[in-house]
Structure formats: C-alpha cells, structure tokens
Design an enzyme around this catalytic site. Structure first.
Site, short mmCIF file in Angstrom:
data_model
loop_
_atom_site.label_atom_id
_atom_site.label_comp_id
_atom_site.label_asym_id
_atom_site.label_seq_id
_atom_site.Cartn_x
_atom_site.Cartn_y
_atom_site.Cartn_z
N LYS A 22 0.84 -1.22 0.00
CA LYS A 22 0.00 0.00 0.00
C LYS A 22 0.87 1.26 0.00
O LYS A 22 0.64 2.18 -0.77
CB LYS A 22 -0.88 0.00 1.25
N ASN A 23 1.89 1.27 0.88
CA ASN A 23 2.68 2.49 1.04
C ASN A 23 3.60 2.76 -0.15
O ASN A 23 4.22 3.82 -0.22
CB ASN A 23 3.50 2.42 2.34
N ARG A 94 -3.14 10.04 3.37
CA ARG A 94 -2.02 10.99 3.40
C ARG A 94 -1.51 11.32 1.99
O ARG A 94 -0.43 11.88 1.84
CB ARG A 94 -0.88 10.37 4.20
N ASP A 119 -4.79 8.24 9.41
CA ASP A 119 -5.18 7.63 10.68
C ASP A 119 -5.02 8.63 11.83
O ASP A 119 -4.15 9.49 11.80
CB ASP A 119 -4.29 6.42 10.97
N ASP A 313 4.45 0.50 12.26
CA ASP A 313 3.22 -0.19 11.86
C ASP A 313 3.19 -1.66 12.32
O ASP A 313 2.15 -2.31 12.26
CB ASP A 313 3.04 -0.14 10.33
N VAL A 335 8.04 7.00 16.82
CA VAL A 335 7.68 7.61 15.54
C VAL A 335 6.42 8.48 15.67
O VAL A 335 6.38 9.60 15.16
CB VAL A 335 7.50 6.53 14.45
C1 UD1 Z 1 4.30 6.74 6.36
C2 UD1 Z 1 3.44 5.52 6.23
C3 UD1 Z 1 2.99 4.98 7.58
C4 UD1 Z 1 4.18 4.77 8.49
C5 UD1 Z 1 5.06 6.02 8.52
C6 UD1 Z 1 6.35 5.82 9.30
C7 UD1 Z 1 2.32 5.87 4.12
C8 UD1 Z 1 1.06 6.12 3.40
N1 UD1 Z 1 2.27 5.85 5.44
O1 UD1 Z 1 3.49 7.77 6.92
O2 UD1 Z 1 2.33 3.73 7.36
O3 UD1 Z 1 3.72 4.53 9.79
O4 UD1 Z 1 5.42 6.42 7.19
O5 UD1 Z 1 7.06 4.74 8.78
O6 UD1 Z 1 3.35 5.63 3.53
N2 UD1 Z 1 6.35 14.61 10.76
C9 UD1 Z 1 6.52 15.93 11.10
N3 UD1 Z 1 6.46 16.85 10.07
C10 UD1 Z 1 6.22 16.50 8.77
C11 UD1 Z 1 6.05 15.13 8.46
C12 UD1 Z 1 6.12 14.22 9.49
O7 UD1 Z 1 6.74 16.29 12.24
O8 UD1 Z 1 6.18 17.38 7.90
C13 UD1 Z 1 6.38 13.60 11.85
C14 UD1 Z 1 5.01 12.92 12.04
O9 UD1 Z 1 4.17 13.68 12.85
C15 UD1 Z 1 5.40 11.59 12.67
C16 UD1 Z 1 6.77 11.30 12.02
O10 UD1 Z 1 7.24 12.52 11.48
O11 UD1 Z 1 5.59 11.78 14.05
C17 UD1 Z 1 6.70 10.23 10.94
O12 UD1 Z 1 5.89 10.69 9.87
P1 UD1 Z 1 6.19 10.27 8.37
O13 UD1 Z 1 7.46 9.50 8.31
O14 UD1 Z 1 6.08 11.50 7.53
O15 UD1 Z 1 5.00 9.28 8.08
P2 UD1 Z 1 3.97 9.29 6.87
O16 UD1 Z 1 4.67 9.55 5.59
O17 UD1 Z 1 2.79 10.11 7.22
#
Ligand code: UD1
Length: 467
Positions: A22-23, A94, A119, A313, A335
């Site tokens: 999915k990701n 997202r 989520d 996850d 995370v």
């Molecule tokens: C993706 C995955 C999700 C997985 C996550 C971490 C998808 C669709 N989802 O989510 O399944 O759990 O990676 O492996 O691929 N953050 C900030 N600022 C930002 C962006 C992120 O502070 O601009 C923080 C978030 O709040 C969180 C952390 O970074 O605490 C991780 O987020 P991120 O790695 O961006 O996860 P996603 O891409 O949303």
C-alpha cells in the site's frame, strides 16, 4: 458499513500470497503524474487506499485501466485537467499532500490541496514537506476555504535543485521532496532522508521514468533533474506490513502460515524480534513461513524507529503477540506520539498493559518532554475475551482481528473500512487459513439501529455478505 464476526480459538494454517505494498503503490500512482508517459504496474493491491488514489488521479486527468484480477494497472496523464484536489479527498489518506511535489514542475496553475487526513495516530504535521518544497523554489500558502483550510502551491519561477536537511527522516516529506526534485533544475540533495523500502521502490520507478537518483549509506539522497521521460513497467514490492501481520497472526494462534512473495530484505528488524520472542520462521526461496515453535517468551524491549529500525506499523499486532508471551516486555514508540489508543480495548479484552509518558528502556526520543503516552509495558500470557470492537485506525484494526482470533468466543468488529484500505481481501485470506470469520453489510438504517442493540443481536438476523 460492513462489520466482521470472528470466532477465534483456531490455529491459522496454510498459504497466502503477499499483496503489493500500500505504502508504495499509492505513491507510485502520484509519481506517474510527473510526466505524460504510460506507466504499467504489476502486483497492484486491490485495496481502498489504491482505489482512492486512482480516483484522485482520474480527477487530475489520468486515464487508468485497472485489471484487478491480474493485478495490472496502466496509467497515463497526457494532460492535466485540473490541479485542484477536491475537498472530499482531504480526510481520506495521506496522499493528497504529495500531489504538490508531483505537480509543481508540471503546471503553472496553483496546486490546491485541502488539509490532509489519515489515521488518527498523532498530530501528523506537514511542516517538513512544506519547508523542503519551499527550498526548491515553491511558493506555498495555507488559506482558509469554506469548510476547511487548503495549501495553495505554485512554482511560477521554476524549481531549482537545493540542499535540504530534514530535521527528522519523514517518509512523506522525503517522497514529496524527491518528486519535486525530479523536475527541479540541477541537483537536489536530501540529507537525513527516510530510506524505507517503499521509498527505494519509488526511486527504482523514477529511475526508469528518467531521473538519476542515488542513495548514500548516510541517508543522503541525490536527485538529478530528469531531462527526458520514458514509459515504465514496474512490479510493486511486497507489503511488509501485511507479511508481518499474517506472520504474527499465525504464531499467536499457534498455527503455521507460508506467505509467498514475502521479501526477506525488508523484514530484518521484524524477524530479529520475532526470534527473540520465540516465534518460528523459515525464509524460503519464494517467501517466508511463520510457525509456532513452543511457548512464547516475553522480556523484549522494542523501540519503533525509521527504517532500518523496527517499523511503527508492526507495533500494534506485536503487542497482541506479546500478550501471549510469558514475562514482561517494554515498547517505546518513537515515531508517533499517540499510537497506543488501541490498547484500551485490548485491556478490556483481558490484556495486562500499562502506559507511560516516559521514554522507557532506551534513549530519550522527540516526545521525551511531552505528556504523551508513548511507552508501554505488557505482561503475559493473558487469555483474551471476545468483544464488540470499533476500529480506530488501520494497523490497530489488524491487531484487533488478531485479538479476536485468539478468543474462543465471537467478537464483532465495526469500522472495517480501515482494514479494507490496507489489507487486500483480508476476509478471503483469513478464511483460506481456516479462520472462522464472516462479513456482513449493514445499510445506513441498520447501522443507526446499532446504537439501540448489540452488533451480536443485530447480525443474528442478517444474511452473510458474499463478495
Ligand atoms: C508513512 C506511512 C505509515 C508509516 C510512517 C512511518 C504511508 C502512506 N504511510 O506515513 O504507514 O507509519 O510512514 O514509517 O506511507 N512529521 C513531522 N512533520 C512533517 C512530516 C512528518 O513532524 O512534515 C512527523 C510525524 O508527525 C510523525 C513522524 O514525522 O511523528 C513520521 O511521519 P512520516 O514519516 O512522515 O510518516 P507518513 O509519511 O505520514
């Protein structure tokens, strides 16, 4: 508004095939928007999040042919019809925010993306995405609209390569920056980038599309502007979350499941912890077999982390596994600050879990000084009782399915749209492994009735949904 009835107590036995990730698939679709070339994807999972992303791409102007039976999807976007992501997509997942990175170099129009969803597992800001894209030359503003806010982005002066240092290796921010950098003049460096297997899959796709990209061992990604684009054929990597989920379900139910197509390379941190808890596995030439080898042992310390660490996850189903292990284990979630909400229901089912705001058992993380419950102690083994459960997010959803499979009574699970978003044919796969699981479709009226009676009494009068 479908619900599941699960009667547990049976070991899962048999063989399933791992679905495409999915990701990865959702991002690959967005990446295809970078050019007008035809992209053909194989091993495409038929899940809700891919469906949503396909519809979003069609709104933008993509032509899509999706042969669901053979898992092949062709997409080409010869012209952009619009660069406005309709508001109805904002709460879906997202993905919409990544449209900015993909479209900035392709249109002079404003790219309008309503505030994002996903989520409910933390605040999930997008500051890192926005700063990185601005560094490449994008103008991005947040404006209030009728119902909610939206990001307005444009790069009228063009995008230019830059050195971007992420303060945290965010998966989404890394992907958004890579997408924009493919059409930015010159070379872009992303320091402290995320290097998740799904990002490497995106990079493989982009290299075929025309970009020159290199990943260094120190988390630096170099992207050179693509000067020419090509048609692409790409096979999506296996979903390591799905593989781990079925592996844990097999072991916790004292069964044995072979997951064909599971890729060892992307499961190293998970398999280390599985071995520590006493879960059996054998890596074969064409997949991984997971099996119960005897009583599970607690005493683990798990710290979730970015890749190559233990993925966040995997955490929720692993906690269910640990409820079946003898001894005390500690989980430190580094995370997301708010990813333990699902444990309330596990406690109601009989799990012995305590939450803490401190960073337990390891080094202090980003959430050390906040008041978030981001560490837990789980003590096992505890039997789990059947319950009526509402799913709060995707991975908690599978954790609840596992918990229901461990109870010998009937559990009733609602909000299964979350499961549909990420687990292809979960009812079919679990049924083929011998689980006693039934899916029911409720009308809106029946669902409202749910408030007045239990799901158990409501479902006792209903026919089974046969997809
Ligand atoms: C993706 C995955 C999700 C997985 C996550 C971490 C998808 C669709 N989802 O989510 O399944 O759990 O990676 O492996 O691929 N953050 C900030 N600022 C930002 C962006 C992120 O502070 O601009 C923080 C978030 O709040 C969180 C952390 O970074 O605490 C991780 O987020 P991120 O790695 O961006 O996860 P996603 O891409 O949303």
């Amino acid at each position: 508004m479908d619900v599941l009835k699960i009667r547990g107590g049976k070991p899962l036995q048999g063989q399933i095939r791992a679905s495409g990730a999915k990701n990865a698939m959702t991002k690959l679709l967005v990446a295809s928007l970078l050019s007008d070339k035809k992209c053909t994807f194989y091993n495409v999972p038929n899940i809700g999040d891919v469906e949503i992303t396909v519809n979003l791409c069609k709104e933008i102007g993509s032509e899509v042919k999706w042969d669901k039976k053979n898992k092949i999807l062709e997409i080409s976007t010869r012209e952009l019809k619009t660069s406005y992501v309709p508001q109805r997509y904002s709460g879906s997942n997202r993905i919409p925010i990544l449209m900015i990175g993909a479209l900035l170099g392709r249109t002079d129009e404003d790219i309008i993306v309503p505030t994002i969803g996903g989520d409910l597992i933390g605040s999930r800001p997008v500051d890192l995405h926005i700063h990185a894209l601005q560094k490449l030359g994008a103008r991005i503003e947040y404006r209030e609209m009728k119902k909610e806010g939206a990001y307005f982005a444009q790069a009228h002066q063009g995008l230019k390569g830059a050195v971007i240092s992420l303060s945290y290796p965010s998966v989404g921010a890394t992907e958004n920056t890579i997408l924009a950098a493919v059409r930015a003049k010159g070379t872009t460096l992303i320091k402290n980038a995320a290097i998740e297997p799904e990002i490497i899959d995106l990079i493989l796709f982009l290299q075929k599309l025309g970009a020159n990209i290199m990943v260094d061992a120190d988390r630096t990604i170099y992207i050179q502007e693509a000067v020419q684009f090509h048609d692409v054929e790409h096979t999506v990597l296996a979903d390591r979350n799905e593989v781990a989920s079925y592996g844990m379900a097999a072991i916790s139910t004292k069964g044995s499941v072979f997951v064909e197509g599971a890729e060892h390379l992307n499961m190293i941190a998970f398999l280390n912890k599985l071995r520590e808890v006493g879960g059996g596995f054998q890596v074969r030439s064409n997949g991984i077999e997971f099996f119960y080898e005897g009583p599970l042992r607690g005493g683990l310390h798990i710290e979730t982390d970015v890749h190559p660490g233990f993925m966040t996850d995997w955490q929720q189903p692993f906690v269910v596994l640990l409820t079946q292990a003898t001894g005390t284990s500690v989980i430190h979630e580094t995370v997301y600050e708010n990813r333990f909400g699902y444990t309330h229901m596990l406690k109601e089912m009989g799990a012995d879990i305590a939450l803490f705001t401190q960073c337990l058992g390891g080094k202090a993380c980003r959430f050390a000084s906040n008041n978030h419950h981001h560490s837990l102690i789980v003590q096992g083994p505890t039997p789990l009782k059947a319950k009526e459960i509402s799913i709060p997010d995707l991975r908690a959803g599978f954790a609840y399915v596992m918990a229901a499979l461990l109870s010998t009574e009937e559990s009733y699970i609602s909000n299964i749209d979350f499961l549909d978003r990420g687990y292809e044919d979960h009812v079919g796969k679990l049924t083929s492994l011998g689980a006693d699981i039934t899916r029911y479709t409720l009308t809106k009226k029946q669902f409202q009735e749910k408030g007045k009676q239990t799901l158990q009494s409501l479902l006792s009068t209903m026919p089974v949904d046969t997809p």
